[in-house]
Design a protein around this motif. Sequence first.
Motif, PDB file in Angstrom:
ATOM      1  N   ALA A  24     -16.052  13.049 -14.863  1.00 35.36           N
ATOM      2  CA  ALA A  24     -15.988  13.315 -16.297  1.00 35.36           C
ATOM      3  C   ALA A  24     -15.151  12.247 -17.000  1.00 35.36           C
ATOM      4  CB  ALA A  24     -15.391  14.696 -16.545  1.00 35.36           C
ATOM      5  N   ILE A  25     -14.025  11.927 -16.402  1.00 35.12           N
ATOM      6  CA  ILE A  25     -13.131  10.924 -16.981  1.00 35.12           C
ATOM      7  C   ILE A  25     -13.806   9.561 -17.040  1.00 35.12           C
ATOM      8  CG2 ILE A  25     -11.067   9.581 -16.431  1.00 35.12           C
ATOM      9  CD1 ILE A  25      -9.635  12.087 -15.807  1.00 35.12           C
ATOM     10  N   VAL A  26     -14.428   9.192 -15.927  1.00 36.46           N
ATOM     11  CA  VAL A  26     -15.121   7.903 -15.895  1.00 36.46           C
ATOM     12  C   VAL A  26     -16.218   7.857 -16.958  1.00 36.46           C
ATOM     13  CG1 VAL A  26     -16.641   6.427 -14.532  1.00 36.46           C
ATOM     14  CG2 VAL A  26     -14.615   7.427 -13.483  1.00 36.46           C
ATOM     15  N   ALA A  27     -16.949   8.978 -17.065  1.00 37.48           N
ATOM     16  CA  ALA A  27     -18.053   9.031 -18.024  1.00 37.48           C
ATOM     17  C   ALA A  27     -17.565   8.855 -19.457  1.00 37.48           C
ATOM     18  CB  ALA A  27     -18.797  10.342 -17.877  1.00 37.48           C
ATOM     19  N   LEU A  28     -16.395   9.367 -19.747  1.00 35.42           N
ATOM     20  CA  LEU A  28     -15.882   9.311 -21.118  1.00 35.42           C
ATOM     21  C   LEU A  28     -14.987   8.110 -21.368  1.00 35.42           C
ATOM     22  CD1 LEU A  28     -15.107  13.086 -21.690  1.00 35.42           C
ATOM     23  CD2 LEU A  28     -16.947  11.735 -22.714  1.00 35.42           C
ATOM     24  N   SER A  29     -14.850   7.259 -20.374  1.00 35.66           N
ATOM     25  CA  SER A  29     -13.904   6.145 -20.495  1.00 35.66           C
ATOM     26  C   SER A  29     -14.466   4.960 -21.262  1.00 35.66           C
ATOM     27  CB  SER A  29     -13.453   5.697 -19.110  1.00 35.66           C
ATOM     28  OG  SER A  29     -14.540   5.080 -18.435  1.00 35.66           O
ATOM     29  N   HIS A  30     -15.657   5.122 -21.817  1.00 35.77           N
ATOM     30  CA  HIS A  30     -16.241   4.027 -22.597  1.00 35.77           C
ATOM     31  C   HIS A  30     -16.451   4.494 -24.036  1.00 35.77           C
ATOM     32  CE1 HIS A  30     -19.085   0.918 -23.897  1.00 35.77           C
ATOM     33  NE2 HIS A  30     -18.524   0.186 -22.962  1.00 35.77           N
ATOM     34  N   PRO A  31     -16.005   3.676 -25.011  1.00 35.30           N
ATOM     35  CA  PRO A  31     -16.076   4.067 -26.422  1.00 35.30           C
ATOM     36  C   PRO A  31     -17.456   4.555 -26.842  1.00 35.30           C
ATOM     37  CG  PRO A  31     -14.942   1.970 -26.215  1.00 35.30           C
ATOM     38  CD  PRO A  31     -15.416   2.341 -24.844  1.00 35.30           C
ATOM     39  N   GLN A  32     -18.478   3.870 -26.403  1.00 32.85           N
ATOM     40  CA  GLN A  32     -19.834   4.254 -26.773  1.00 32.85           C
ATOM     41  C   GLN A  32     -20.161   5.651 -26.276  1.00 32.85           C
ATOM     42  OE1 GLN A  32     -21.193   2.270 -28.865  1.00 32.85           O
ATOM     43  NE2 GLN A  32     -22.009   0.403 -28.015  1.00 32.85           N
ATOM     44  N   ARG A  33     -19.800   5.922 -25.033  1.00 31.33           N
ATOM     45  CA  ARG A  33     -20.119   7.233 -24.477  1.00 31.33           C
ATOM     46  C   ARG A  33     -19.297   8.322 -25.149  1.00 31.33           C
ATOM     47  NH1 ARG A  33     -20.769   4.138 -19.633  1.00 31.33           N
ATOM     48  NH2 ARG A  33     -18.618   4.495 -19.015  1.00 31.33           N
ATOM     49  N   MET A  34     -18.082   7.980 -25.515  1.00 27.14           N
ATOM     50  CA  MET A  34     -17.242   8.938 -26.238  1.00 27.14           C
ATOM     51  C   MET A  34     -17.902   9.276 -27.571  1.00 27.14           C
ATOM     52  SD  MET A  34     -14.354  10.565 -25.889  1.00 27.14           S
ATOM     53  CE  MET A  34     -12.834   9.966 -25.178  1.00 27.14           C
ATOM     54  N   ARG A  35     -18.451   8.259 -28.225  1.00 28.75           N
ATOM     55  CA  ARG A  35     -19.109   8.482 -29.518  1.00 28.75           C
ATOM     56  C   ARG A  35     -20.393   9.281 -29.336  1.00 28.75           C
ATOM     57  NH1 ARG A  35     -17.768   2.947 -30.697  1.00 28.75           N
ATOM     58  NH2 ARG A  35     -15.995   2.840 -32.118  1.00 28.75           N
ATOM     59  N   ILE A  36     -21.127   8.983 -28.286  1.00 29.51           N
ATOM     60  CA  ILE A  36     -22.359   9.718 -28.015  1.00 29.51           C
ATOM     61  C   ILE A  36     -22.051  11.197 -27.820  1.00 29.51           C
ATOM     62  CG2 ILE A  36     -24.219  10.043 -26.356  1.00 29.51           C
ATOM     63  CD1 ILE A  36     -24.009   7.001 -25.755  1.00 29.51           C
ATOM     64  N   ALA A  37     -21.063  11.462 -26.984  1.00 26.63           N
ATOM     65  CA  ALA A  37     -20.679  12.850 -26.718  1.00 26.63           C
ATOM     66  C   ALA A  37     -20.243  13.534 -28.013  1.00 26.63           C
ATOM     67  CB  ALA A  37     -19.557  12.894 -25.688  1.00 26.63           C
ATOM     68  N   ALA A  38     -19.475  12.833 -28.826  1.00 31.12           N
ATOM     69  CA  ALA A  38     -18.994  13.398 -30.087  1.00 31.12           C
ATOM     70  C   ALA A  38     -20.164  13.722 -31.005  1.00 31.12           C
ATOM     71  CB  ALA A  38     -18.035  12.425 -30.761  1.00 31.12           C
ATOM     72  N   LYS A  39     -21.108  12.806 -31.053  1.00 30.04           N
ATOM     73  CA  LYS A  39     -22.271  13.039 -31.913  1.00 30.04           C
ATOM     74  C   LYS A  39     -23.056  14.249 -31.438  1.00 30.04           C
ATOM     75  CE  LYS A  39     -25.185  12.088 -35.167  1.00 30.04           C
ATOM     76  NZ  LYS A  39     -24.752  12.241 -36.584  1.00 30.04           N
ATOM     77  N   LEU A  40     -23.175  14.385 -30.136  1.00 22.85           N
ATOM     78  CA  LEU A  40     -23.919  15.512 -29.574  1.00 22.85           C
ATOM     79  C   LEU A  40     -23.193  16.837 -29.784  1.00 22.85           C
ATOM     80  CD1 LEU A  40     -25.356  13.963 -26.307  1.00 22.85           C
ATOM     81  CD2 LEU A  40     -26.630  14.745 -28.319  1.00 22.85           C
ATOM     82  N   ALA A  41     -21.905  16.765 -30.060  1.00 25.12           N
ATOM     83  CA  ALA A  41     -21.151  17.988 -30.326  1.00 25.12           C
ATOM     84  C   ALA A  41     -21.633  18.617 -31.626  1.00 25.12           C
ATOM     85  CB  ALA A  41     -19.659  17.682 -30.398  1.00 25.12           C
ATOM     86  N   GLU A  42     -22.233  17.799 -32.489  1.00 18.10           N
ATOM     87  CA  GLU A  42     -22.777  18.315 -33.763  1.00 18.10           C
ATOM     88  C   GLU A  42     -24.033  19.141 -33.525  1.00 18.10           C
ATOM     89  OE1 GLU A  42     -23.522  15.089 -36.390  1.00 18.10           O
ATOM     90  OE2 GLU A  42     -21.478  14.272 -36.251  1.00 18.10           O
ATOM     91  N   GLY A  43     -24.633  18.936 -32.395  1.00 16.19           N
ATOM     92  CA  GLY A  43     -25.868  19.662 -32.093  1.00 16.19           C
ATOM     93  C   GLY A  43     -26.783  18.794 -31.247  1.00 16.19           C
TER      94      GLY A  43
END
Lengths: 112, 112
Positions: A20-39
Amino acid sequence: MALTTDARIGVSPQVGLFEAIVALSHPQRMRIAAKLAEGRNYVSQLARDLQMSRPLLHLHLARLEAAGLVRSEMEVSDDGKAMRYVVLTPFSFHLTPDAVVAAARELNNRDD
Amino acid sequence: MALTTDARIGVSPQVGLFEAIVALSHPQRMRIAAKLAEGRNYVSQLARDLQMSRPLLHLHLARLEAAGLVRSEMEVSDDGKAMRYVVLTPFSFHLTPDAVVAAARELNNRDD
DNA sequence: ACCACATGTCAGTATGTTCTGACACATGGC
DNA sequence: GCCATGTGTCAGAACATACTGACATGTGGT
């Protein structure tokens, strides 16, 4: 009775903390995850929203999915197009020294 | 009254979640942090314990320290040698979709 | 003086990840 | 038939990170 299964949606299997940490350790992936939190969203639209190329998004999504932070499924839209919808799983990790110790132990067991 | 200050030891400033994640996203750094959870240690000894070169450990420690997960201070041993002791800070992060949204917002603000 | 042990830094290489551009395929509407 | 829209994959360039080995510095003990 049929509800029993549906009620379980949202209960994620919780893959390793390290992945999980590795997956979120890249700015782009963090943004993708954040965007998906919207739905939930489908790949091409997501690519437009985040202004990144599809192949790149594809790669990042694969990493997020491998870590269990994201799930996806194909659907056929009204006009017959195959679309891949992606959703964020309701993960929950507690990041503390103790959790780090456990994660590191996991890492060592992997090298056996 | 003098205790007031000492009592505050252990209360870490909590740097960003993203930096913490990035810092722990490498197996070596995860192991370093885990080892430090056993107690404080000085650099050369830590390098021996973890079987990695000092320059490399030096680099990883710098990253961990920049993320606020680790703190260090120089001490002079009984036989006069300068030794750098490193301790793990008692960090605590809750890794959830909401936290990811917040972290991503942080990232965007950084690009201004 | 020399050795053992501690500190740190730097240049260069090796490795791995990220990113782009081009390709192939399928469907419905004009 | 062609265009727009969706899917996916691949090779190679571009970039970032990790790693090694050599160096410089300091101390106390033999």
